[in-house]
Each structure stands twice: as C-alpha cells, then as structure tokens.
Scaffold this active site. Sequence first.
Site, PDB file in Angstrom:
ATOM      1  N   ASP A   1       0.858  -1.187   0.000  1.00 39.28           N
ATOM      2  CA  ASP A   1       0.000   0.000   0.000  1.00 39.28           C
ATOM      3  C   ASP A   1       0.894   1.238   0.000  1.00 39.28           C
ATOM      4  O   ASP A   1       1.430   1.643   1.044  1.00 39.28           O
ATOM      5  CB  ASP A   1      -0.912  -0.004   1.230  1.00 39.28           C
ATOM      6  CG  ASP A   1      -1.939   1.115   1.186  1.00 39.28           C
ATOM      7  OD1 ASP A   1      -1.972   1.837   0.176  1.00 39.28           O
ATOM      8  OD2 ASP A   1      -2.712   1.266   2.151  1.00 39.28           O
ATOM      9  N   SER A   2       1.055   1.840  -1.174  1.00 35.13           N
ATOM     10  CA  SER A   2       1.883   3.046  -1.267  1.00 35.13           C
ATOM     11  C   SER A   2       1.182   4.268  -0.675  1.00 35.13           C
ATOM     12  O   SER A   2       1.806   5.315  -0.525  1.00 35.13           O
ATOM     13  CB  SER A   2       2.236   3.320  -2.734  1.00 35.13           C
ATOM     14  OG  SER A   2       1.045   3.514  -3.502  1.00 35.13           O
TER      15      SER A   2
END
Length: 467
Positions: free
Chosen positions: A246-247
């Site tokens: 999850d950037s």
Amino acid sequence: MLLSVTTDSDSCSLEVSGDLELENFKALCEAEINVSSSSMTVIVNGIPLVDDKKSLDQLGVKDGDLVMIVQADQRSSASPTSAPATSSSIPEAVAQFDFSSIQVPSSSTHATTHASTSRAGGAGASEDDPAVILDLLKTHPEQMGRLRHNNPPLAEAAMRGLEEFTRVLKEQHEAKVEKECQRIRMLTSDPFDAEAQKLIACEIKKQNIDANMEAAMEYNPESFGTVQMLYINCSVNGHPVKAFIDSGAQTTIMSEVCAKRCNIMRLVDQRWAGIAKGIGTQKILGRVHMVQLEIEKVFLASSFSILQEQAMDMLLGLDMLKRHQMVIDLQRNVLQIGTTNTSTRFLCDAELPECTRLTQGSDLRNEEQAKMESEQQAREAEDQAIARAMSESATEAASSRPGDGGAAASASSSAGAALTPNVSEADISEIVAVGFTREEAIVELQTHNGNKTQAIASLFAKRFSFK
C-alpha cells in the site's frame, strides 16, 4: 454505418459495420425485430439483396439508407386444421417473444403477440401469461441466460416459482406503466412549470448516465471487473505472512493477531501507542522498532506499528517502499526491490487471504460493531452497579451517624458486600493506611471507577469541607 430498419409492424435503428456480411446482418435483424432470417428478404432502395456472402459495402448499402424487411408467408402450405399447441410451435413462440425487454410488454408487443396467437389457431393461453413465459424459459436455457443478463431480478424470481415470478413481472409492468404515464404528463404539461422542468431534468440526467454506462460497457468493459489488491509472500521472524503493498499508507503496520503469531509482541514499545486515523480510527498498541523481514531469501530491516483491530495481517507502507527503493512494476506483475536488486511476484487471486473479500470485510465490521455495543452495555451495567452501591452506602452512613454502634454495623455490612471488579484490596488498604475507613475507601473507589488517586483527593476534600 447507421441504418433504419423497418417492417410492416416495427422499426428500429442499427449501427453496423460496412464489412458485415448479409447473412450476419439478417441474423442481427432477427434478434432485434423477431423476424426469421430464413424467410427474410432485405430490400434497399427498392432492390432485393440476394447474395448472403457479400458485405453491405459490396451490395451498395450506404450510411443512412432505409432497409425494408419483408417476411415470406410460410403458413400457406400448413393445414388450417393443424393443432397450434404442438412441440414444433414452441421455438417459433420463443423467437417471437423478446425476453430482453420482458420488463414491460409494449403496445406493439401486445399486438404482435395477440396476432401471432390468433394466427396459430387461437387455442391455449396468451404469450403474455406468466405461466406460459415461465414454461418457455424453463424449456429454453438460452432465453433464461438472456433474461438473467438483462433482467436479473426477474430471472431470480423465475427460479423461485410461478407465484414469485408473477409478482415481480406484475410489479415491473406497473412500474413501466407508471413511468410511461409520467412521461406523457411531462410532454403534455406546461413547459414553464417548475415541476415539469424538474421531471425533464431528471429524465435527461438518467439518459446521460445510461448512455455513459453503455459507452463504458462497449468501449471499456474491463472497468466493471474487480481489481484485486497487491500482495506478496514474505516472512517475519521466520513466520510466513502475506503482506499487502500500500503506497498510500505512511507507515508499515501489523495486526495484533499477526504479531502474536510471529512472536514479536514482547518487543512492542508502548510509548508509541496512539490512534491511527484514516478510513475510520484504530488503536495503536505500540511499535516494534526493528524486525528482520525476509522477501525472496533476502533479509530487510523493518519497523512495525501494531494495531489492535486490523483485518490485514501486514501492510507494507511507504516508509519501507522508500527506504528500500521498491518499485511496483505492474507490467511484469512484480515488486522490484532496488537496494538488493531482487524482485518478488504479486500473488494471484487464488492465493489472496480471506480478508480481501468484501463480504469478509463487512463481517469484520459487523463483529467490531457488536463488540463495541457489548462493551457499551457492560459499561452501563457497571455504572448502574456503582450508583446502587453509592446509594446504599449513603443510606448506611446516614443511619450510622447517631452513634458508634451504628457506624460499626454499617462498616461490617459494607465490608461484607461484594466488591466491583474495578476495586482492588490493595487500593483499599493504601487508602485505609492514609487514615480513612474501609467503607469510605470502597465508596470513593467505586465512585471514581477504581482510580485510587482521585479517590484519595476526594476523601481529603470532604474531610476539609467538614471542618
């Protein structure tokens, strides 16, 4: 090219390609206007088209032409006394009935259906009868498939039985009749009326939305599919974990359950406890400052924030992605690790954990809501118990004021009473050692929910006020 197709009882507009062969064009017309392609004659500019293998461009059909469909009479050779309810008449009835528009039979459909019924001999029920429609659907699975695609509620009702199918069909018919009446009122009303303008605006908005969705389904159908999240296989402290990439997350987090499974709860620094805010709020139990994270036999140093209520086991956040120069390569479907020059593949749909399912997420939210409600009920019950204990203690204190004997009896009664869970004997002993009675210590601890410091401060305040 856009062609206007007309018959003796119906007409429509079709957008087709110029290289479409005539036989395929006839099949398209058969699906749209319910005319058998075997008995169909296509006439353009007064000239019948006879070569089925040639394309429309080769036959001289141009954009905007009017195409006439003429059906040859195949009933002249049939006997006038033939029975209309034979098995050979069922496919013809199915072909004439358009299940894609089954929600509302229009007036032209009624006329065509009754005309075909009268031509068939007038015997048996009408094709608008729900029982007849349901029998045709059960005997022709391809029509049921069309209905399931075009009208899912009616298809589900057909699977439940005739009664439910009749009810849903009637409701949909009434809804379309009401909509048609509303459209007529809108057309015949005063165009400067405010209510009419609202109805017109709503109708235009709905048409725009439908047109936008149809264009998306035709030119961009993949947008209606489900996109799975990006997960990788890794190991934390020697225990396998499926990590979510999850950037958009600021830090790398791990659930309390996963931390216990990986045996790193002993390293949690509670000084970093707090509240995580995003889509909702969650309690942060603390932080593990450094743990060995293994990805494809390469060890990386990582820190984790431990969340108490977290559906995902582990979420690899932006801090780890930037620290190790990771690249999300969707073309190769891998996560590239720049500091080690290695890569790991993203998991396929069958390897994803259960928490990725939407239904599972809703179940977790329901469980969390139920847990919060139970905790609220427990707190309310505890508050009621404290209130009862305070009232009883006040009554006993009032009765013990005239003499020492009453005070002793009250003290013994209070000592024999059951203590609430938030009151400990150690706190009572410390308050008694300061110079107060056991009864006073119990009452104040119950009043302040077991907080020893507040209980002592309240007792000193009362003592000074009495003086």
